[in-house]
Design a protein around this motif. Structure first.
Motif, PDB file in Angstrom:
ATOM      1  N   GLU A  20     -52.506  -4.814   8.830  1.00 31.87           N
ATOM      2  CA  GLU A  20     -51.114  -4.724   8.074  1.00 31.87           C
ATOM      3  C   GLU A  20     -50.101  -4.641   9.067  1.00 31.87           C
ATOM      4  OE1 GLU A  20     -52.457  -2.482   3.994  1.00 31.87           O
ATOM      5  OE2 GLU A  20     -52.007  -1.318   5.742  1.00 31.87           O
ATOM      6  N   GLN A  21     -50.468  -3.713  10.163  1.00 29.38           N
ATOM      7  CA  GLN A  21     -49.518  -3.882  11.361  1.00 29.38           C
ATOM      8  C   GLN A  21     -49.412  -4.838  12.014  1.00 29.38           C
ATOM      9  OE1 GLN A  21     -51.318  -0.631  13.869  1.00 29.38           O
ATOM     10  NE2 GLN A  21     -50.648   0.954  12.435  1.00 29.38           N
ATOM     11  N   THR A  22     -50.358  -5.789  12.344  1.00 29.16           N
ATOM     12  CA  THR A  22     -50.454  -7.125  12.873  1.00 29.16           C
ATOM     13  C   THR A  22     -49.611  -8.125  12.358  1.00 29.16           C
ATOM     14  OG1 THR A  22     -52.646  -6.574  13.820  1.00 29.16           O
ATOM     15  CG2 THR A  22     -51.791  -8.904  13.780  1.00 29.16           C
ATOM     16  N   TYR A  23     -49.763  -8.139  10.669  1.00 27.43           N
ATOM     17  CA  TYR A  23     -49.130  -9.023   9.926  1.00 27.43           C
ATOM     18  C   TYR A  23     -47.465  -8.808   9.873  1.00 27.43           C
ATOM     19  CZ  TYR A  23     -47.243 -11.280   5.725  1.00 27.43           C
ATOM     20  OH  TYR A  23     -46.840 -12.228   4.919  1.00 27.43           O
ATOM     21  N   GLU A  24     -47.128  -7.303  10.095  1.00 20.27           N
ATOM     22  CA  GLU A  24     -45.812  -7.017  10.136  1.00 20.27           C
ATOM     23  C   GLU A  24     -45.105  -7.459  11.224  1.00 20.27           C
ATOM     24  OE1 GLU A  24     -42.963  -3.007   9.673  1.00 20.27           O
ATOM     25  OE2 GLU A  24     -44.770  -2.815  10.517  1.00 20.27           O
ATOM     26  N   GLN A  25     -45.651  -7.314  12.541  1.00 21.20           N
ATOM     27  CA  GLN A  25     -45.529  -7.577  13.790  1.00 21.20           C
ATOM     28  C   GLN A  25     -45.440  -9.286  13.906  1.00 21.20           C
ATOM     29  OE1 GLN A  25     -44.177  -5.928  16.273  1.00 21.20           O
ATOM     30  NE2 GLN A  25     -44.383  -4.057  14.857  1.00 21.20           N
ATOM     31  N   GLU A  26     -46.290 -10.044  13.365  1.00 21.47           N
ATOM     32  CA  GLU A  26     -46.570 -11.598  13.657  1.00 21.47           C
ATOM     33  C   GLU A  26     -45.841 -12.310  12.665  1.00 21.47           C
ATOM     34  OE1 GLU A  26     -50.627 -12.558  14.045  1.00 21.47           O
ATOM     35  OE2 GLU A  26     -50.844 -11.394  15.929  1.00 21.47           O
ATOM     36  N   VAL A  27     -45.805 -11.826  11.448  1.00 19.94           N
ATOM     37  CA  VAL A  27     -44.867 -12.615  10.504  1.00 19.94           C
ATOM     38  C   VAL A  27     -43.578 -11.881   9.823  1.00 19.94           C
ATOM     39  CG1 VAL A  27     -45.542 -13.538   8.220  1.00 19.94           C
ATOM     40  CG2 VAL A  27     -47.312 -13.372   9.824  1.00 19.94           C
ATOM     41  N   LEU A  28     -43.713 -10.663   9.670  1.00 18.76           N
ATOM     42  CA  LEU A  28     -42.502 -10.374   8.911  1.00 18.76           C
ATOM     43  C   LEU A  28     -41.206  -9.859   9.805  1.00 18.76           C
ATOM     44  CD1 LEU A  28     -44.047  -7.730   6.249  1.00 18.76           C
ATOM     45  CD2 LEU A  28     -43.143 -10.139   5.778  1.00 18.76           C
ATOM     46  N   LYS A  29     -41.518  -9.462  10.981  1.00 14.30           N
ATOM     47  CA  LYS A  29     -40.383  -9.219  11.812  1.00 14.30           C
ATOM     48  C   LYS A  29     -39.968 -10.643  12.426  1.00 14.30           C
ATOM     49  CE  LYS A  29     -41.344  -4.293  13.150  1.00 14.30           C
ATOM     50  NZ  LYS A  29     -41.321  -3.406  14.091  1.00 14.30           N
ATOM     51  N   PRO A  30     -40.736 -11.473  12.773  1.00 14.35           N
ATOM     52  CA  PRO A  30     -39.925 -12.682  13.247  1.00 14.35           C
ATOM     53  C   PRO A  30     -39.250 -13.352  12.205  1.00 14.35           C
ATOM     54  CG  PRO A  30     -42.343 -12.519  13.948  1.00 14.35           C
ATOM     55  CD  PRO A  30     -42.111 -11.500  13.197  1.00 14.35           C
ATOM     56  N   ALA A  31     -39.786 -13.394  10.766  1.00 14.68           N
ATOM     57  CA  ALA A  31     -38.961 -13.935   9.762  1.00 14.68           C
ATOM     58  C   ALA A  31     -37.608 -13.286   9.620  1.00 14.68           C
ATOM     59  CB  ALA A  31     -39.938 -13.875   8.417  1.00 14.68           C
ATOM     60  N   MET A  32     -37.785 -11.971   9.698  1.00 13.57           N
ATOM     61  CA  MET A  32     -36.364 -11.355   9.529  1.00 13.57           C
ATOM     62  C   MET A  32     -35.461 -11.682  10.558  1.00 13.57           C
ATOM     63  SD  MET A  32     -36.053  -7.280   8.206  1.00 13.57           S
ATOM     64  CE  MET A  32     -34.379  -6.862   7.847  1.00 13.57           C
ATOM     65  N   GLN A  33     -35.967 -11.744  11.802  1.00 16.70           N
ATOM     66  CA  GLN A  33     -35.144 -11.964  13.015  1.00 16.70           C
ATOM     67  C   GLN A  33     -34.505 -13.428  12.861  1.00 16.70           C
ATOM     68  OE1 GLN A  33     -37.574 -11.128  16.270  1.00 16.70           O
ATOM     69  NE2 GLN A  33     -36.819  -9.019  16.445  1.00 16.70           N
ATOM     70  N   SER A  34     -35.152 -14.373  12.277  1.00 16.05           N
ATOM     71  CA  SER A  34     -35.017 -15.741  12.416  1.00 16.05           C
ATOM     72  C   SER A  34     -33.996 -15.901  10.780  1.00 16.05           C
ATOM     73  CB  SER A  34     -36.024 -16.679  12.061  1.00 16.05           C
ATOM     74  OG  SER A  34     -36.846 -16.411  11.072  1.00 16.05           O
ATOM     75  N   GLY A  35     -33.961 -14.989  10.093  1.00 16.30           N
ATOM     76  CA  GLY A  35     -33.068 -15.145   8.974  1.00 16.30           C
ATOM     77  C   GLY A  35     -33.851 -15.507   7.643  1.00 16.30           C
ATOM     78  N   GLN A  36     -35.107 -15.763   7.555  1.00 11.90           N
ATOM     79  CA  GLN A  36     -35.965 -16.321   6.507  1.00 11.90           C
ATOM     80  C   GLN A  36     -36.227 -15.118   5.447  1.00 11.90           C
ATOM     81  OE1 GLN A  36     -39.324 -17.482   9.069  1.00 11.90           O
ATOM     82  NE2 GLN A  36     -39.133 -19.483   7.766  1.00 11.90           N
ATOM     83  N   ILE A  37     -36.090 -14.041   5.979  1.00 15.19           N
ATOM     84  CA  ILE A  37     -35.953 -12.733   4.995  1.00 15.19           C
ATOM     85  C   ILE A  37     -35.074 -11.910   5.441  1.00 15.19           C
ATOM     86  CG2 ILE A  37     -38.650 -13.171   4.442  1.00 15.19           C
ATOM     87  CD1 ILE A  37     -39.090 -10.474   6.143  1.00 15.19           C
ATOM     88  N   VAL A  38     -34.537 -11.123   4.385  1.00 20.22           N
ATOM     89  CA  VAL A  38     -33.431 -10.137   4.804  1.00 20.22           C
ATOM     90  C   VAL A  38     -33.895  -8.951   4.412  1.00 20.22           C
ATOM     91  CG1 VAL A  38     -31.700 -11.785   4.073  1.00 20.22           C
ATOM     92  CG2 VAL A  38     -32.634 -10.294   2.318  1.00 20.22           C
ATOM     93  N   TRP A  39     -34.978  -8.535   3.917  1.00 21.45           N
ATOM     94  CA  TRP A  39     -35.640  -7.056   3.637  1.00 21.45           C
ATOM     95  C   TRP A  39     -37.042  -7.097   3.486  1.00 21.45           C
ATOM     96  CZ3 TRP A  39     -37.657  -4.911  -0.458  1.00 21.45           C
ATOM     97  CH2 TRP A  39     -37.940  -3.662  -0.845  1.00 21.45           C
TER      98      TRP A  39
END
Length: 116
Positions: A20-39
């Motif tokens: 779960e930590q790896t998924y957050e680091q590799e997928v969710l945080k970059p998607a939030m930084q790029s604007g794909q997700i907002v929360w």
């Protein structure tokens, strides 16, 4: 000193495992930084499936367009987990997505499975 015991591979509520930590680091945080997700939030929603039966997914995610997704991160599936996500997907108006780490020999990354 009294120790708490958990089922094999389970951590206390609110604590991420390594996958779960790896998924957050590799997928969710970059998607939030790029604007794909907002929360997104870890274990932020609990779904009632039946009397005394609940499902708490790993991540609740809001996309930039306002749609909500539920992301379940799995190292491997146990039968009850697959049943719970299928029941939740049938009852609630969110996109339910399960992700698993892809093998390095297959190129790495994440495999996605959507439940409808």
């Amino acid at each position: 000193m009294r120790k708490s015991f958990y089922a094999l591979g389970r951590l206390p509520a609110g604590r991420m495992n390594k996958t779960e930590q790896t998924y957050e680091q590799e997928v969710l945080k970059p998607a939030m930084q790029s604007g794909q997700i907002v929360w997104y939030q870890f274990e932020g929603i609990k779904f009632r499936l039946a009397d005394n039966t609940f499902y708490t997914p790993d991540f609740s995610v809001m996309n930039a367009d306002g749609t909500m997704e539920i992301h379940e991160v799995k190292g491997f599936w146990q039968d009850d987990a697959r049943v719970k996500i299928k029941v939740a997907a049938d009852r609630y108006p969110f996109r339910f997505i399960a992700v698993q780490r892809a093998a390095k020999k297959d190129g790495g990354g994440w495999c996605r499975e959507e439940f409808k």
